[in-house]
Design a protein around this motif. Structure first.
Motif, PDB file in Angstrom:
ATOM      1  N   LEU A  74      -8.910   2.017   9.618  1.00 22.57           N
ATOM      2  CA  LEU A  74      -7.671   2.247   8.900  1.00 22.57           C
ATOM      3  C   LEU A  74      -6.500   2.209   9.877  1.00 22.57           C
ATOM      4  O   LEU A  74      -6.644   2.581  11.044  1.00 22.57           O
ATOM      5  CB  LEU A  74      -7.721   3.614   8.206  1.00 22.57           C
ATOM      6  CG  LEU A  74      -6.877   3.831   6.942  1.00 22.57           C
ATOM      7  CD1 LEU A  74      -7.165   2.779   5.893  1.00 22.57           C
ATOM      8  CD2 LEU A  74      -7.155   5.227   6.368  1.00 22.57           C
ATOM      9  N   THR A  75      -5.346   1.748   9.402  1.00 19.93           N
ATOM     10  CA  THR A  75      -4.121   1.772  10.202  1.00 19.93           C
ATOM     11  C   THR A  75      -3.023   2.409   9.368  1.00 19.93           C
ATOM     12  O   THR A  75      -2.710   1.940   8.269  1.00 19.93           O
ATOM     13  CB  THR A  75      -3.698   0.355  10.616  1.00 19.93           C
ATOM     14  OG1 THR A  75      -4.729  -0.247  11.397  1.00 19.93           O
ATOM     15  CG2 THR A  75      -2.419   0.406  11.447  1.00 19.93           C
ATOM     16  N   LEU A  76      -2.455   3.490   9.896  1.00 15.20           N
ATOM     17  CA  LEU A  76      -1.406   4.206   9.185  1.00 15.20           C
ATOM     18  C   LEU A  76      -0.218   4.428  10.106  1.00 15.20           C
ATOM     19  O   LEU A  76      -0.374   4.486  11.322  1.00 15.20           O
ATOM     20  CB  LEU A  76      -1.911   5.566   8.676  1.00 15.20           C
ATOM     21  CG  LEU A  76      -3.159   5.552   7.803  1.00 15.20           C
ATOM     22  CD1 LEU A  76      -4.295   6.191   8.580  1.00 15.20           C
ATOM     23  CD2 LEU A  76      -2.928   6.293   6.493  1.00 15.20           C
ATOM     24  N   VAL A  77       0.952   4.580   9.498  1.00 13.73           N
ATOM     25  CA  VAL A  77       2.166   4.909  10.240  1.00 13.73           C
ATOM     26  C   VAL A  77       2.721   6.195   9.660  1.00 13.73           C
ATOM     27  O   VAL A  77       3.135   6.234   8.492  1.00 13.73           O
ATOM     28  CB  VAL A  77       3.222   3.788  10.144  1.00 13.73           C
ATOM     29  CG1 VAL A  77       4.463   4.164  10.948  1.00 13.73           C
ATOM     30  CG2 VAL A  77       2.650   2.467  10.636  1.00 13.73           C
ATOM     31  N   ASP A  78       2.692   7.274  10.454  1.00 16.28           N
ATOM     32  CA  ASP A  78       3.238   8.557  10.033  1.00 16.28           C
ATOM     33  C   ASP A  78       4.696   8.632  10.455  1.00 16.28           C
ATOM     34  O   ASP A  78       5.031   8.424  11.625  1.00 16.28           O
ATOM     35  CB  ASP A  78       2.429   9.698  10.663  1.00 16.28           C
ATOM     36  CG  ASP A  78       2.894  11.053  10.157  1.00 16.28           C
ATOM     37  OD1 ASP A  78       3.429  11.109   9.038  1.00 16.28           O
ATOM     38  OD2 ASP A  78       2.717  12.059  10.882  1.00 16.28           O
ATOM     39  N   LEU A  79       5.577   8.943   9.496  1.00 11.64           N
ATOM     40  CA  LEU A  79       7.015   8.980   9.762  1.00 11.64           C
ATOM     41  C   LEU A  79       7.543  10.403   9.645  1.00 11.64           C
ATOM     42  O   LEU A  79       6.900  11.271   9.030  1.00 11.64           O
ATOM     43  CB  LEU A  79       7.753   8.070   8.771  1.00 11.64           C
ATOM     44  CG  LEU A  79       7.399   6.586   8.827  1.00 11.64           C
ATOM     45  CD1 LEU A  79       8.126   5.825   7.723  1.00 11.64           C
ATOM     46  CD2 LEU A  79       7.746   6.000  10.186  1.00 11.64           C
ATOM     47  N   ALA A 130       6.675  -5.510  16.592  1.00 12.80           N
ATOM     48  CA  ALA A 130       5.798  -5.912  15.488  1.00 12.80           C
ATOM     49  C   ALA A 130       6.593  -6.243  14.226  1.00 12.80           C
ATOM     50  O   ALA A 130       6.068  -6.881  13.315  1.00 12.80           O
ATOM     51  CB  ALA A 130       4.789  -4.796  15.194  1.00 12.80           C
ATOM     52  N   GLU A 131       7.880  -5.822  14.172  1.00 10.62           N
ATOM     53  CA  GLU A 131       8.646  -6.035  12.949  1.00 10.62           C
ATOM     54  C   GLU A 131       8.889  -7.507  12.666  1.00 10.62           C
ATOM     55  O   GLU A 131       9.099  -7.904  11.526  1.00 10.62           O
ATOM     56  CB  GLU A 131       9.989  -5.292  13.025  1.00 10.62           C
ATOM     57  CG  GLU A 131      10.937  -5.772  14.101  1.00 10.62           C
ATOM     58  CD  GLU A 131      10.649  -5.147  15.448  1.00 10.62           C
ATOM     59  OE1 GLU A 131      11.354  -5.478  16.418  1.00 10.62           O
ATOM     60  OE2 GLU A 131       9.725  -4.326  15.532  1.00 10.62           O
ATOM     61  N   VAL A 132       8.857  -8.344  13.717  1.00 13.03           N
ATOM     62  CA  VAL A 132       9.136  -9.759  13.518  1.00 13.03           C
ATOM     63  C   VAL A 132       8.036 -10.443  12.710  1.00 13.03           C
ATOM     64  O   VAL A 132       8.278 -11.433  12.025  1.00 13.03           O
ATOM     65  CB  VAL A 132       9.321 -10.468  14.884  1.00 13.03           C
ATOM     66  CG1 VAL A 132       7.998 -10.587  15.629  1.00 13.03           C
ATOM     67  CG2 VAL A 132       9.931 -11.846  14.689  1.00 13.03           C
ATOM     68  N   ILE A 133       6.821  -9.905  12.765  1.00 11.31           N
ATOM     69  CA  ILE A 133       5.693 -10.563  12.100  1.00 11.31           C
ATOM     70  C   ILE A 133       5.326  -9.880  10.797  1.00 11.31           C
ATOM     71  O   ILE A 133       4.619 -10.430   9.972  1.00 11.31           O
ATOM     72  CB  ILE A 133       4.473 -10.613  13.053  1.00 11.31           C
ATOM     73  CG1 ILE A 133       3.494 -11.705  12.608  1.00 11.31           C
ATOM     74  CG2 ILE A 133       3.802  -9.260  13.146  1.00 11.31           C
ATOM     75  CD1 ILE A 133       4.072 -13.095  12.670  1.00 11.31           C
ATOM     76  N   GLN A 134       5.812  -8.632  10.561  1.00 10.64           N
ATOM     77  CA  GLN A 134       5.585  -7.896   9.321  1.00 10.64           C
ATOM     78  C   GLN A 134       4.092  -7.795   8.990  1.00 10.64           C
ATOM     79  O   GLN A 134       3.607  -8.344   8.008  1.00 10.64           O
ATOM     80  CB  GLN A 134       6.348  -8.542   8.161  1.00 10.64           C
ATOM     81  CG  GLN A 134       7.863  -8.502   8.330  1.00 10.64           C
ATOM     82  CD  GLN A 134       8.612  -9.131   7.177  1.00 10.64           C
ATOM     83  OE1 GLN A 134       8.123 -10.045   6.528  1.00 10.64           O
ATOM     84  NE2 GLN A 134       9.816  -8.665   6.911  1.00 10.64           N
ATOM     85  N   LEU A 135       3.388  -7.051   9.845  1.00  6.59           N
ATOM     86  CA  LEU A 135       1.951  -6.888   9.678  1.00  6.59           C
ATOM     87  C   LEU A 135       1.638  -5.946   8.525  1.00  6.59           C
ATOM     88  O   LEU A 135       2.389  -5.002   8.262  1.00  6.59           O
ATOM     89  CB  LEU A 135       1.337  -6.338  10.965  1.00  6.59           C
ATOM     90  CG  LEU A 135       1.378  -7.267  12.174  1.00  6.59           C
ATOM     91  CD1 LEU A 135       0.920  -6.532  13.418  1.00  6.59           C
ATOM     92  CD2 LEU A 135       0.530  -8.502  11.937  1.00  6.59           C
ATOM     93  N   PRO A 136       0.516  -6.156   7.841  1.00  9.96           N
ATOM     94  CA  PRO A 136       0.091  -5.213   6.802  1.00  9.96           C
ATOM     95  C   PRO A 136      -0.266  -3.865   7.422  1.00  9.96           C
ATOM     96  O   PRO A 136      -0.944  -3.803   8.450  1.00  9.96           O
ATOM     97  CB  PRO A 136      -1.154  -5.887   6.210  1.00  9.96           C
ATOM     98  CG  PRO A 136      -1.060  -7.319   6.607  1.00  9.96           C
ATOM     99  CD  PRO A 136      -0.357  -7.333   7.926  1.00  9.96           C
ATOM    100  N   GLN A 137       0.216  -2.788   6.821  1.00  7.75           N
ATOM    101  CA  GLN A 137      -0.080  -1.448   7.307  1.00  7.75           C
ATOM    102  C   GLN A 137       0.232  -0.448   6.201  1.00  7.75           C
ATOM    103  O   GLN A 137       0.896  -0.773   5.219  1.00  7.75           O
ATOM    104  CB  GLN A 137       0.737  -1.121   8.552  1.00  7.75           C
ATOM    105  CG  GLN A 137       2.234  -1.242   8.358  1.00  7.75           C
ATOM    106  CD  GLN A 137       3.015  -1.174   9.658  1.00  7.75           C
ATOM    107  OE1 GLN A 137       2.443  -1.155  10.736  1.00  7.75           O
ATOM    108  NE2 GLN A 137       4.330  -1.142   9.559  1.00  7.75           N
ATOM    109  N   ILE A 138      -0.269   0.778   6.365  1.00  7.68           N
ATOM    110  CA  ILE A 138      -0.005   1.838   5.404  1.00  7.68           C
ATOM    111  C   ILE A 138       1.025   2.779   6.009  1.00  7.68           C
ATOM    112  O   ILE A 138       0.820   3.302   7.107  1.00  7.68           O
ATOM    113  CB  ILE A 138      -1.293   2.601   5.050  1.00  7.68           C
ATOM    114  CG1 ILE A 138      -2.301   1.652   4.391  1.00  7.68           C
ATOM    115  CG2 ILE A 138      -0.992   3.769   4.123  1.00  7.68           C
ATOM    116  CD1 ILE A 138      -3.652   2.288   4.124  1.00  7.68           C
ATOM    117  N   VAL A 139       2.127   2.989   5.309  1.00 10.88           N
ATOM    118  CA  VAL A 139       3.206   3.844   5.792  1.00 10.88           C
ATOM    119  C   VAL A 139       3.180   5.139   4.990  1.00 10.88           C
ATOM    120  O   VAL A 139       3.247   5.120   3.752  1.00 10.88           O
ATOM    121  CB  VAL A 139       4.575   3.153   5.635  1.00 10.88           C
ATOM    122  CG1 VAL A 139       5.680   4.047   6.174  1.00 10.88           C
ATOM    123  CG2 VAL A 139       4.575   1.814   6.359  1.00 10.88           C
ATOM    124  N   VAL A 140       3.084   6.257   5.700  1.00  9.96           N
ATOM    125  CA  VAL A 140       2.997   7.571   5.068  1.00  9.96           C
ATOM    126  C   VAL A 140       4.394   8.165   4.966  1.00  9.96           C
ATOM    127  O   VAL A 140       5.090   8.320   5.972  1.00  9.96           O
ATOM    128  CB  VAL A 140       2.073   8.507   5.870  1.00  9.96           C
ATOM    129  CG1 VAL A 140       1.898   9.831   5.130  1.00  9.96           C
ATOM    130  CG2 VAL A 140       0.720   7.844   6.109  1.00  9.96           C
TER     131      VAL A 140
END
Length: 643
Positions: free
Chosen positions: A153-158, A20-30
């Motif tokens: 909602l779409t989130l990315v938990d790191l 997905a990094e190639v397209i740089q989609l909008p998302q929320i990164v925690v």
């Protein structure tokens, strides 16, 4: 606009396997430090306990969390019973008899209705790639939760930011975590949800520090101040919540996390959220309506929808550009070989055709930086080879001593009245032999040029050897361009007579010469033994008039004949090379390749494709297919859906 987040979720699913990094989609990164309350914030957004807990780094892989709002079970059952089909069948939950559930990408067609099992699956999948030593992995886990209690909602938990490695963690664990976080928040289309506890100094917050590195103006950063209830007595976070301490453009929201006691006693999240609102009303009455987990969920959903709307035009353009680029890359790899026999014949035919065109100067692409093919061969013939032959002196390396020695060797025991023809042939062949080396070098240069076009070429030097051998086989003194020996001799005699005053001096010297001992013999009166084998002309002795005449006659004849042969060689070598080498290769290249390569045992081996090329073609094809699907998904969004 409610459809925008599901649209991004669909795009995210499309790019799961290709990156997905190639397209740089909008998302929320925690982003947050360990024990900053990230897990509690995420669980409050879902309304269920589902994240692993413990000491040290618990989140060791990125968790891409997609929240999908669905109708309650009763409404869905009515829809199914009344219409016979679920209006949300496209979301793959038609017929699910559960109020809320989760699915993982790595668990195809498996539905998790028990959120404790979801937690266990996250731990198991984490250990599968990250091991059990608390190490981290950049490979994401994709979890989708369907519930009527969540907002889209779409989130990315790191992983939480750590300072000190524990257990078997690598020494550079801090750098690894920061690098992973930066790789996600550097995406200009990502919103940064920075979680910092209220009971610590926000000015030194690691989460905010990383956010500022990629978002110095705070335009896409939202600050969540967690653990408001754990601040020291007599203090509050009002100044921070009002934005007077930490400037971020998307806002600052305070929340109250569940305590460890609440978690241990399995206090329901609904009860915890009621207690949170009560706490906010008591301590922050002016901000109670703009704080808490429910307000955070609504804010995140609203921000993400507006952010997606703003990113869509650029996203569509990027998809279009990437589609064209990947289509070009895919075309460059060609198609996999299916019919080996036909493919090989096609390759051989095209190769032979291109090769001949390069020699003839009719190639499709003409070089402008240097001569090549037929043009270079022409240059070799008429410039390199021609200049080399012209620079060869007919009498080079041939001294008067050599000539006199050859004359005496040819006369035998008795002196000859005339210059012997044998000596002329002997010396002429010696000089003609010098033409062989540059002629063979001409063949080598042409051969090298042919090798530049094709790395297969037989040796044809024998034909040029034969050209020189033919000239050496017969010295044609009757050649129409060869000077008459008698005339040359008479001309030399005439010149000498004029120089010696009518020939008197020449006659006296002849008499003296006839009385003198043979050249090369020692004088007995001086005590030297007569050496019957020494027939060489003494180097230091001055030549007599006759010897000068004989040498000059031979020199003129050799010069004349050498020029005739050189002219012939200069003309014959290019013709021979063209006939036996260049034209032969042109005419027989295709048939030779077919004869040597068109064997059943070689077909598979010759046309086998490298694994790297096959893999690259597959990857590019998959990415191109994903981009086409993404373009179709984006095209479904109507302009009216954006407002």
């Amino acid at each position: 606009m409610d459809t925008l987040i599901p649209t991004i979720n669909r795009l995210q699913e499309v790019f799961l396997t290709v990156g997905a990094e190639v397209i740089q989609l909008p998302q929320i990164v925690v982003v947050g430090s360990q024990s900053s309350g990230k897990s509690s914030v995420l669980e409050s957004l879902v309304g269920r306990d589902f994240l692993p807990r413990g000491s040290g780094i618990v989140t060791r892989r990125p968790l891409v969390l997609q929240l999908v709002n669905i109708a309650p079970l009763q409404e869905r059952q009515k829809t199914e019973n009344g219409n016979g089909i679920n209006q949300n069948a496209s979301n793959s939950y038609s017929g699910v008899k559960a109020e809320e559930w989760g699915t993982f990408l790595h668990c195809k067609n498996q539905i998790f209705t028990d959120f404790q099992q979801i937690r266990q699956e996250i731990e198991t999948e984490t250990e599968r790639t990250s091991g059990e030593n608390k190490g981290i992995s950049p490979e994401p886990i994709y979890l989708k939760i369907f519930s009527p209690k969540v907002l889209n909602l779409t989130l990315v938990d790191l992983p939480g930011i750590t300072k000190v490695p524990v257990g078997d963690q690598p020494e550079d664990i801090e750098a690894q975590v920061q690098e992973m976080i930066l790789s996600f928040i550097s995406n200009p289309n990502s919103l940064i949800l920075s979680v910092s506890p209220a009971n610590s100094d926000l000015a030194t917050s690691d989460a905010l520090k990383l956010a500022r590195e990629v978002d110095p103006d705070g335009r896409r950063t939202l600050l969540v101040v967690s653990k408001l209830d754990l601040m020291d007595a007599g203090t509050d976070a009002l100044e921070v919540l009002l934005g007077r301490v930490i400037p971020v453009k998307l806002g600052i929201i305070g929340v109250v996390n569940r305590s460890q006691h609440d978690i241990n006693t399995q206090k329901k999240l609904e009860d915890s959220m009621r207690d949170e609102q009560a706490f906010l009303q008591r301590h922050y009455p002016s901000l109670a309506s703009r704080a808490g987990s429910r307000y955070l969920a609504k804010t995140l959903s609203r921000l993400l929808m507006h952010h997606i709307r703003d990113c869509l035009p650029e996203l569509k353009t990027r998809v279009t550009v990437l589609s064209a680029q990947y289509q070009t890359r895919l075309n460059s790899y060609g198609q996999p070989v299916e019919d080996h026999s036909a493919t090989l014949l096609q390759i051989v035919t095209k190769f032979a055709s291109d090769y001949c065109h390069t020699i003839e100067g009719t190639a499709r692409y003409i070089q402008t930086s240097e001569l090549c093919g037929g043009a270079r061969i022409c240059y070799i013939f008429h410039e390199t080879f021609g200049r080399t032959l012209q620079s060869i002196d007919p009498l080079g390396g041939l001294s008067e001593l050599d000539i006199l020695t050859a004359i005496r060797n040819a006369t035998g025991p008795r002196p000859a009245l005339f210059v012997p023809e044998v000596s002329f042939e002997l010396l002429a062949k010696r000089q003609i032999k010098r033409l062989e080396e540059p002629s063979l070098r001409c063949v080598e240069l042409v051969h090298e040029e042919l090798q530049r076009i094709i790395q297969h070429c037989s040796s044809y030097s024998t034909q040029v050897h034969n050209l020189v051998a033919i000239e050496l086989a017969y010295i044609n003194t009757k050649h129409p361009d060869f000077a008459d020996a008698a005339q040359v001799s008479a001309s030399v005699n005439s010149q000498q007579a004029e120089a010696l005053d009518g020939g008197k001096r020449w006659k006296n010297e002849k008499v003296a010469e006839e009385k003198a001992p043979p050249a090369g013999f020692g004088s007995p009166s001086k005590g030297r033994a007569i050496n019957l084998l020494d027939t060489a002309v003494p180097v230091a002795r001055k030549l007599s008039s006759r010897e000068q005449r004989d040498c000059e006659v031979i020199q003129r004849l050799i010069n004349c004949y050498f020029l005739i042969v050189r002219k012939s060689i200069q003309d014959s070598v290019p013709k021979t090379v063209m006939h036996f080498l260049v034209n032969f290769v042109k005419e027989h290249l295709q048939s030779e390749l077919v004869g040597q390569l068109y064997k059943q045992t070689l077909l598979q081996d010759l046309l086998i494709e490298s694994q790297d090329t096959a893999q690259q073609r597959t990857e590019v094809a998959q990415m191109l297919e994903a981009l086409k699907k993404a373009n179709n998904i984006i095209s479904e969004i109507r302009e009216t859906h954006l407002w």
